[in-house]
Motif scaffolding. Structure first.
Motif, short mmCIF file in Angstrom:
data_model
loop_
_atom_site.label_atom_id
_atom_site.label_comp_id
_atom_site.label_asym_id
_atom_site.label_seq_id
_atom_site.Cartn_x
_atom_site.Cartn_y
_atom_site.Cartn_z
N ALA A 1 31.11 -9.99 -7.93
CA ALA A 1 31.07 -9.74 -9.37
C ALA A 1 30.83 -8.26 -9.62
CB ALA A 1 29.96 -10.56 -10.03
N SER A 2 31.17 -7.80 -10.81
CA SER A 2 30.85 -6.42 -11.19
C SER A 2 30.50 -6.37 -12.67
CB SER A 2 32.04 -5.47 -10.90
OG SER A 2 33.09 -5.69 -11.82
N ALA A 3 29.71 -5.36 -13.03
CA ALA A 3 29.25 -5.20 -14.42
C ALA A 3 29.32 -3.72 -14.80
CB ALA A 3 27.83 -5.72 -14.58
N VAL B 1 28.87 -1.41 -11.45
CA VAL B 1 28.11 -1.78 -10.25
C VAL B 1 28.75 -3.04 -9.68
CG1 VAL B 1 25.90 -2.50 -9.31
CG2 VAL B 1 25.98 -0.75 -11.09
N HIS B 2 28.99 -3.03 -8.37
CA HIS B 2 29.71 -4.10 -7.69
C HIS B 2 28.75 -4.86 -6.77
CE1 HIS B 2 33.50 -2.10 -8.92
NE2 HIS B 2 32.75 -1.02 -8.78
N ALA B 3 28.76 -6.19 -6.89
CA ALA B 3 27.90 -7.03 -6.05
C ALA B 3 28.76 -8.00 -5.24
CB ALA B 3 26.91 -7.81 -6.91
N GLU B 4 28.41 -8.12 -3.99
CA GLU B 4 29.06 -9.09 -3.10
C GLU B 4 27.95 -9.84 -2.37
OE1 GLU B 4 31.39 -8.60 1.03
OE2 GLU B 4 32.41 -7.65 -0.68
N CYS B 5 27.96 -11.16 -2.45
CA CYS B 5 26.86 -11.96 -1.91
C CYS B 5 27.39 -13.13 -1.09
CB CYS B 5 26.00 -12.55 -3.04
SG CYS B 5 25.51 -11.40 -4.33
N THR C 1 22.79 -10.91 -10.52
CA THR C 1 22.51 -12.22 -11.10
C THR C 1 23.76 -13.09 -11.09
OG1 THR C 1 20.78 -11.30 -12.53
CG2 THR C 1 21.70 -13.43 -13.17
N ALA C 2 24.89 -12.51 -11.52
CA ALA C 2 26.15 -13.26 -11.57
C ALA C 2 26.56 -13.74 -10.19
CB ALA C 2 27.23 -12.38 -12.19
N PHE D 1 33.74 -11.79 -12.87
CA PHE D 1 33.60 -12.57 -11.63
C PHE D 1 34.89 -12.36 -10.85
CE2 PHE D 1 30.70 -14.85 -14.44
CZ PHE D 1 29.61 -15.09 -13.60
N GLU D 2 34.79 -11.73 -9.70
CA GLU D 2 36.00 -11.30 -9.00
C GLU D 2 36.36 -12.19 -7.82
OE1 GLU D 2 35.37 -7.14 -8.28
OE2 GLU D 2 34.95 -6.77 -10.40
N ALA D 3 35.47 -13.07 -7.43
CA ALA D 3 35.78 -14.00 -6.34
C ALA D 3 34.78 -15.15 -6.38
CB ALA D 3 35.72 -13.32 -4.99
#
Length: 321
Positions: A8-10, A37-41, A111-112, A319-321
């Motif tokens: 996800a990114s915001a 900001v890019h998040a990968e979890c 969070t996402a 939401f990118e994936a």
């Protein structure tokens, strides 16, 4: 077995209507910008957090833990995660935060990402509420949450919630569809401390009177923007901004602009910007808004110590994936 991953990114933000007044329940307008900001979890055997500020094993930094704590409250025991939380480079310039809202964008993106892994779904409204609680508790109640809301919903009209339990915030999408350019002057501003000084004065009769007048001008401005009359709206924003300056210096005893930021604003408007201001809490950058800002960029670019960043209005949470 296929690894389950969430991405996800915001976006970052520019608050140009409602600086400080939004903290006290005033109306505001915030522009989401294309620095993200890019998040990968993914679920892991151990907690590992790779961020723009370093790598954390076992336990995350304060921001990460504030988000994880919300999920611990919701779910009890939660799995361990491998997280990559990376800012676009414009959030930090020469080692200093540029004021584009990296913390709120990171809070929302993380969070996402975790919400998607644990719930199996993508629900921006739920992500918003969780991120607001994490942000509120991390900041110990200082702030309004406009930056978190914009990181979820994009460019919006915003009025803060009255309590975490009610979450009775007001959000309405509103884009301005103009060019933006930012001049970062190399000084990070302590927003939380400055807002705290305003909070100390909130019962002062002069404070209440001026805040009421600021609110009226901001309302007029937003109503005009909704009607497509941005240039008329700017005059009300300018009036509100001048009253805020007086309030800050005469009642609160805080300096939210300086000679350098005022000089940059004057140059921007002379070179064709519709409006220019030091956004948010002020003091660390100047943003110009207009239709063709090449002359502004050129003029600012000649000034020693100024980093010029071209911004574009952007979407909210992806939401990118």
């Amino acid at each position: 077995m296929k690894e389950i991953k969430s991405v996800a990114s915001a976006p970052g933000k520019v608050l140009w209507i409602g600086s400080y007044s939004v903290v006290f329940g005033g109306i505001g307008h915030v522009i989401a910008v294309n620095k993200r900001v890019h998040a990968e979890c993914n679920i892991s055997n151990e907690n590992l957090f790779e961020t723009s500020y370093g790598i954390f094993k076992g336990r995350g930094n304060e921001l990460i833990e504030s988000v994880l704590n919300q999920f611990r409250v919701m779910y009890g025991n939660i799995p361990k995660f491998h997280v990559k939380l990376i800012n676009d480079p414009e959030f930090i310039i020469n080692g200093r935060k540029s004021g584009l809202g990296s913390s709120s964008a990171a809070t929302v993106a993380l969070t996402a990402c975790i919400f998607s892994l644990l719930s199996g779904g993508n629900n921006p409204d739920e992500v918003h509420k969780i991120a607001q609680r994490a942000n509120y508790e991390r900041q110990k109640g200082i702030g309004s949450g406009f930056d978190v809301a914009s990181a979820v919903y994009g460019s919006i009209i915003y009025r803060r919630f009255t309590s975490l339990e009610k979450m009775d915030y007001y959000v309405k999408p509103l884009r301005i569809n103009k060019e933006l350019v930012m001049a970062f002057i190399g000084e990070s501003f302590d927003t939380v401390s400055s807002v705290a000084e305003f909070v100390k004065k909130k019962e002062d009769p002069r404070f209440k009177e001026i805040m009421s007048m600021i609110e009226e001008e901001n309302k007029f401005a937003i109503e005009l923007i909704e009607k497509g009359r941005l240039e008329e709206a700017v005059e009300h924003v300018r009036l509100a901004r001048n009253m805020l300056m007086n309030l800050a210096t005469e009642v609160v005893n805080v300096k939210i602009e300086n000679d350098f930021t005022r000089k940059l604003e004057e140059i921007a408007e002379r070179e064709g910007a519709i409006f220019s201001l030091s956004p948010g809490a002020g003091g660390e950058s100047v943003v110009a808004i207009g239709d063709n800002l090449e002359r502004v960029k050129e003029a600012w670019g000649k000034i020693k110590g100024v980093s010029v960043i071209t911004l574009k209005e952007d979407e909210g949470l992806k939401f990118e994936a």
